[in-house]
Design an enzyme around this catalytic site. Sequence first.
Site, PDB file in Angstrom:
ATOM      1  N   LYS A   1     -37.085  54.213  93.478  1.00  0.00           N
ATOM      2  CA  LYS A   1     -36.546  55.259  94.354  1.00  0.00           C
ATOM      3  C   LYS A   1     -36.055  56.441  93.536  1.00  0.00           C
ATOM      4  O   LYS A   1     -36.312  57.586  93.853  1.00  0.00           O
ATOM      5  CB  LYS A   1     -35.347  54.755  95.165  1.00  0.00           C
ATOM      6  CG  LYS A   1     -35.482  54.028  96.448  1.00  0.00           C
ATOM      7  CD  LYS A   1     -36.301  54.591  97.545  1.00  0.00           C
ATOM      8  CE  LYS A   1     -37.765  54.577  97.275  1.00  0.00           C
ATOM      9  NZ  LYS A   1     -38.585  53.543  97.785  1.00  0.00           N
TER      10      LYS A   1
ATOM     11  N   ASN B   1     -60.630  63.555 104.600  1.00  0.00           N
ATOM     12  CA  ASN B   1     -59.614  62.739 103.932  1.00  0.00           C
ATOM     13  C   ASN B   1     -60.335  61.537 103.342  1.00  0.00           C
ATOM     14  O   ASN B   1     -60.926  60.759 104.078  1.00  0.00           O
ATOM     15  CB  ASN B   1     -58.562  62.283 104.954  1.00  0.00           C
ATOM     16  CG  ASN B   1     -57.671  61.192 104.406  1.00  0.00           C
ATOM     17  OD1 ASN B   1     -57.442  61.127 103.201  1.00  0.00           O
ATOM     18  ND2 ASN B   1     -57.160  60.343 105.275  1.00  0.00           N
ATOM     19  N   GLY B   2     -60.291  61.406 102.025  1.00  0.00           N
ATOM     20  CA  GLY B   2     -60.972  60.284 101.376  1.00  0.00           C
ATOM     21  C   GLY B   2     -61.600  60.754 100.072  1.00  0.00           C
ATOM     22  O   GLY B   2     -61.255  61.814  99.556  1.00  0.00           O
TER      23      GLY B   2
ATOM     24  N   CYS C   1     -54.243  62.973 102.214  1.00  0.00           N
ATOM     25  CA  CYS C   1     -54.656  64.147 102.980  1.00  0.00           C
ATOM     26  C   CYS C   1     -54.474  63.841 104.472  1.00  0.00           C
ATOM     27  O   CYS C   1     -54.586  62.691 104.884  1.00  0.00           O
ATOM     28  CB  CYS C   1     -56.116  64.554 102.777  1.00  0.00           C
ATOM     29  SG  CYS C   1     -56.527  64.918 101.068  1.00  0.00           S
TER      30      CYS C   1
ATOM     31  N   GLU D   1     -39.047  58.415  91.745  1.00  0.00           N
ATOM     32  CA  GLU D   1     -40.002  59.167  92.561  1.00  0.00           C
ATOM     33  C   GLU D   1     -39.412  60.422  93.193  1.00  0.00           C
ATOM     34  O   GLU D   1     -40.132  61.382  93.430  1.00  0.00           O
ATOM     35  CB  GLU D   1     -40.711  58.294  93.608  1.00  0.00           C
ATOM     36  CG  GLU D   1     -39.874  57.828  94.758  1.00  0.00           C
ATOM     37  CD  GLU D   1     -40.654  56.960  95.736  1.00  0.00           C
ATOM     38  OE1 GLU D   1     -41.837  57.222  95.974  1.00  0.00           O
ATOM     39  OE2 GLU D   1     -40.076  56.011  96.271  1.00  0.00           O
TER      40      GLU D   1
ATOM     41  N   HIS E   1     -34.175  41.064  75.395  1.00  0.00           N
ATOM     42  CA  HIS E   1     -35.446  40.918  74.666  1.00  0.00           C
ATOM     43  C   HIS E   1     -36.106  42.275  74.407  1.00  0.00           C
ATOM     44  O   HIS E   1     -37.296  42.340  74.136  1.00  0.00           O
ATOM     45  CB  HIS E   1     -36.388  40.002  75.445  1.00  0.00           C
ATOM     46  CG  HIS E   1     -35.826  38.625  75.635  1.00  0.00           C
ATOM     47  ND1 HIS E   1     -35.720  37.729  74.596  1.00  0.00           N
ATOM     48  CD2 HIS E   1     -35.290  38.014  76.719  1.00  0.00           C
ATOM     49  CE1 HIS E   1     -35.157  36.607  75.050  1.00  0.00           C
ATOM     50  NE2 HIS E   1     -34.891  36.766  76.333  1.00  0.00           N
TER      51      HIS E   1
ATOM     52  N   TRP F   1     -53.937  66.248  99.468  1.00  0.00           N
ATOM     53  CA  TRP F   1     -53.449  65.598  98.251  1.00  0.00           C
ATOM     54  C   TRP F   1     -54.660  65.569  97.335  1.00  0.00           C
ATOM     55  O   TRP F   1     -55.627  64.863  97.594  1.00  0.00           O
ATOM     56  CB  TRP F   1     -52.946  64.191  98.565  1.00  0.00           C
ATOM     57  CG  TRP F   1     -52.309  63.520  97.390  1.00  0.00           C
ATOM     58  CD1 TRP F   1     -51.014  63.658  96.987  1.00  0.00           C
ATOM     59  CD2 TRP F   1     -52.921  62.605  96.478  1.00  0.00           C
ATOM     60  NE1 TRP F   1     -50.788  62.897  95.870  1.00  0.00           N
ATOM     61  CE2 TRP F   1     -51.937  62.237  95.530  1.00  0.00           C
ATOM     62  CE3 TRP F   1     -54.192  62.072  96.350  1.00  0.00           C
ATOM     63  CZ2 TRP F   1     -52.197  61.355  94.488  1.00  0.00           C
ATOM     64  CZ3 TRP F   1     -54.455  61.187  95.299  1.00  0.00           C
ATOM     65  CH2 TRP F   1     -53.447  60.841  94.391  1.00  0.00           C
TER      66      TRP F   1
ATOM     67  N   LYS G   1     -47.568  59.943 101.111  1.00  0.00           N
ATOM     68  CA  LYS G   1     -47.044  58.744 101.775  1.00  0.00           C
ATOM     69  C   LYS G   1     -48.118  57.677 101.931  1.00  0.00           C
ATOM     70  O   LYS G   1     -47.851  56.491 101.812  1.00  0.00           O
ATOM     71  CB  LYS G   1     -46.506  59.162 103.140  1.00  0.00           C
ATOM     72  CG  LYS G   1     -45.874  58.048 103.912  1.00  0.00           C
ATOM     73  CD  LYS G   1     -44.378  58.065 103.766  1.00  0.00           C
ATOM     74  CE  LYS G   1     -43.729  56.862 104.374  1.00  0.00           C
ATOM     75  NZ  LYS G   1     -42.720  56.320 103.459  1.00  0.00           N
TER      76      LYS G   1
ATOM     77  N   ARG H   1     -48.635  63.242 104.025  1.00  0.00           N
ATOM     78  CA  ARG H   1     -49.839  62.658 103.437  1.00  0.00           C
ATOM     79  C   ARG H   1     -50.353  63.442 102.226  1.00  0.00           C
ATOM     80  O   ARG H   1     -51.301  63.036 101.573  1.00  0.00           O
ATOM     81  CB  ARG H   1     -50.954  62.600 104.494  1.00  0.00           C
ATOM     82  CG  ARG H   1     -50.572  61.860 105.749  1.00  0.00           C
ATOM     83  CD  ARG H   1     -51.719  61.865 106.738  1.00  0.00           C
ATOM     84  NE  ARG H   1     -52.806  61.072 106.254  1.00  0.00           N
ATOM     85  CZ  ARG H   1     -52.952  59.777 106.464  1.00  0.00           C
ATOM     86  NH1 ARG H   1     -52.054  59.129 107.165  1.00  0.00           N
ATOM     87  NH2 ARG H   1     -53.984  59.123 105.987  1.00  0.00           N
TER      88      ARG H   1
ATOM     89  N   GLU I   1     -36.833  48.170  92.901  1.00  0.00           N
ATOM     90  CA  GLU I   1     -36.936  49.139  93.991  1.00  0.00           C
ATOM     91  C   GLU I   1     -35.957  50.306  93.773  1.00  0.00           C
ATOM     92  O   GLU I   1     -36.291  51.468  94.021  1.00  0.00           O
ATOM     93  CB  GLU I   1     -36.699  48.425  95.335  1.00  0.00           C
ATOM     94  CG  GLU I   1     -36.669  49.310  96.562  1.00  0.00           C
ATOM     95  CD  GLU I   1     -37.929  50.136  96.805  1.00  0.00           C
ATOM     96  OE1 GLU I   1     -38.952  49.910  96.138  1.00  0.00           O
ATOM     97  OE2 GLU I   1     -37.866  51.049  97.640  1.00  0.00           O
TER      98      GLU I   1
HETATM   99  O1  M6R Z   1     -48.053  52.263 102.988  1.00  0.00           O
HETATM  100  P1  M6R Z   1     -47.834  51.262 101.882  1.00  0.00           P
HETATM  101  O2  M6R Z   1     -46.616  50.454 102.077  1.00  0.00           O
HETATM  102  O3  M6R Z   1     -49.042  50.425 101.609  1.00  0.00           O
HETATM  103  O4  M6R Z   1     -47.607  52.160 100.588  1.00  0.00           O
HETATM  104  C1  M6R Z   1     -47.459  51.588  99.322  1.00  0.00           C
HETATM  105  C2  M6R Z   1     -46.881  52.563  98.324  1.00  0.00           C
HETATM  106  O5  M6R Z   1     -47.719  53.674  98.196  1.00  0.00           O
HETATM  107  C3  M6R Z   1     -45.481  53.041  98.732  1.00  0.00           C
HETATM  108  O6  M6R Z   1     -44.621  51.982  98.947  1.00  0.00           O
HETATM  109  C4  M6R Z   1     -44.896  53.969  97.650  1.00  0.00           C
HETATM  110  O7  M6R Z   1     -44.634  53.247  96.495  1.00  0.00           O
HETATM  111  C5  M6R Z   1     -43.649  54.680  98.189  1.00  0.00           C
HETATM  112  N1  M6R Z   1     -43.685  56.068  97.865  1.00  0.00           N
HETATM  113  C6  M6R Z   1     -42.382  54.141  97.641  1.00  0.00           C
HETATM  114  O8  M6R Z   1     -41.271  54.826  98.098  1.00  0.00           O
END
Ligand code: M6R
Length: 614
Positions: free
Chosen positions: A491, A101-102, A2, A494, A510, A75, A609, A27, A487
Amino acid sequence: MCGIVGYLGDGNVYDILIKGLHRLEYRGYDSAGVALVGNDGKINIFKTKGKVSNLEAFCADKNLESKVGIAHTRWATHGEPSDTNAHPHFSEDGNIAIVHNGTIENYKLLKDALEQHGCKFHSETDTEVLAQLIEYIRVTNNCSLLSAVRQALHQVVGAYAIAVLEKNNPDTIIAARQSSPLVIGIGENEYFLASDASPFVEYTKSCVYLKDGEIAEIRRGEPLKITNLANEEAEIDVTKLEMSISQLEKGGYPHFMLKEIFEQPSTLRDCIRGRVVADGTHININGVNDNKEVFLNAKRIVIVACGTSWHAGLLGKYLLQDMCRIPVVVEYASEFRYSNPVITPDDVVIAISQSGETADTLAAIQIAKKAGAFVFGISNVVGSSIPRETYSGCYIHVGPEIGVASTKAFTGQVMVLTLLSLAIAQLRGTMDEETIAKVGKSILKIPSYVKKVLKLNEQIERLSLIFTYARNFLYLGRGYSYPVALEGALKLKEISYIHAEGYPAAEMKHGPIALIDQEMPTVIIAPQDHLYDKIVSNVQQVKARGGKIVAIVNEGDTVIRNLADHVLEVPEMPECLTPIITSIPLQLLSYYIAINKGKDVDMPRNLAKSVTVE
Ligand code: M6R
């Protein structure tokens, strides 16, 4: 998660708040809303489900005149995304409005108690409970809003950044934080507040980062006042912002994600600047120079992080073990914190986080500090919680990352971990000068090599068309390329919502080998490293089962070129630097597949984010 924004001043309140919400939309984007104290002396709340643009459409015919206001982009945690659950929330009598936010962990308990006193609730949110609690205390104890907020926060368990408006007190905003970020911008006769500084960067460079347990009293025409929960006055530490407005705009690119992928030559240059010196022969990391004894005596390194930052952390393990010969473990912060971890004062704990605000990573830091470990932070956002909570650290200096899918932050984190490993190796004498210089000199070439890799853009865009409708993907790599495979898969899933799995290539046999058929593309990361011959066998195993192969190889590769269906060639680098180079084609591949599928790459569904909740 948020985002919250507030403004008190003579500017156009609604416009400032909406622009701020757009900047904070990364956010969360389940709903958006504003509360404005109108000239009629009432608080008007306008809120809608969906993105900030929906809110703008909703507000188009409304009277938005105001001198003070607060706003929110959500969020969802408690209650589905809906108009009713959208913030701001009113107290029952409409006297106060709040954005939050929280998460309030004991909200159910508080809600039950308030209901017994006759309070009626309209939403399913924990935030409405806070609004009602503050107003209940204010009326029952006949006290000021500030005092009611303080008393309410004493009863609350959880995380919050809040901003509160009162109808009868239109020249004031009360704001507070605990575990969720909040920064106050100080302009000329105007105040801003926000979850990060981006909403007010064009209005003022002076700001104050609120600390945990602090409450700010923002009053028109008066200096900012900050107290703590015990009502003691706190010191006001004004910081100068380094962020610029151009960093927050798309600069001609259709999406922030593409802009951020293409920024990598310059972000990596910024990340390296001043750290690789003497023509590449010496690595200079202040956090290591200032804590030589700690790094000389470390018996073990424990890396904690989440998501993409965890993938960078896994690369950190390979780098630190290889170069410094220190045992390293990498933990998901969310698992670490509840695993009763064994941490000792001989450990160095490295916390990695782009945002510097991830709740689980912050909790892991607290555990490590309590156990007496030295805690080192790697973060991007200057002034965020993780750099403030750690004993020392290193910024990645890649500028604001707005796209929810992390790209330039990942390569920045890997670069910093490489530099950190070299600096510790230099200090501990675990690498000879010649090898350090060889890697150091190659690091200086990274920006130009990345530029070269970006020339694959059009080839990757064409390639993406072949795979747009694949339902599953497998990503394989070995050694340094294994975290890159993880990674790459993250990507893709998501932003395109295609299921993708990253795997150590040799582990494929395996289990996952059973999945291989003509329908499932396998992306194999296979630069010329010490495991190249091994991965050639894995490529053959996929090929023998009719799998479709996309391979990332070095320029001039002939062996895998003859086996794979498609190859993407990247320049050769020392093995420890290949992840930075090989991860970039994977970022582009995910981007174009998601675009072909018509997905919102900058704001993928259900994600945010900055993950400031558990
Ligand atoms: O701000 P941070 O690096 O701590 O965030 C960690 C994850 O939430 C963040 O890397 C998330 O996996 C991304 N959406 C990946 O693209």
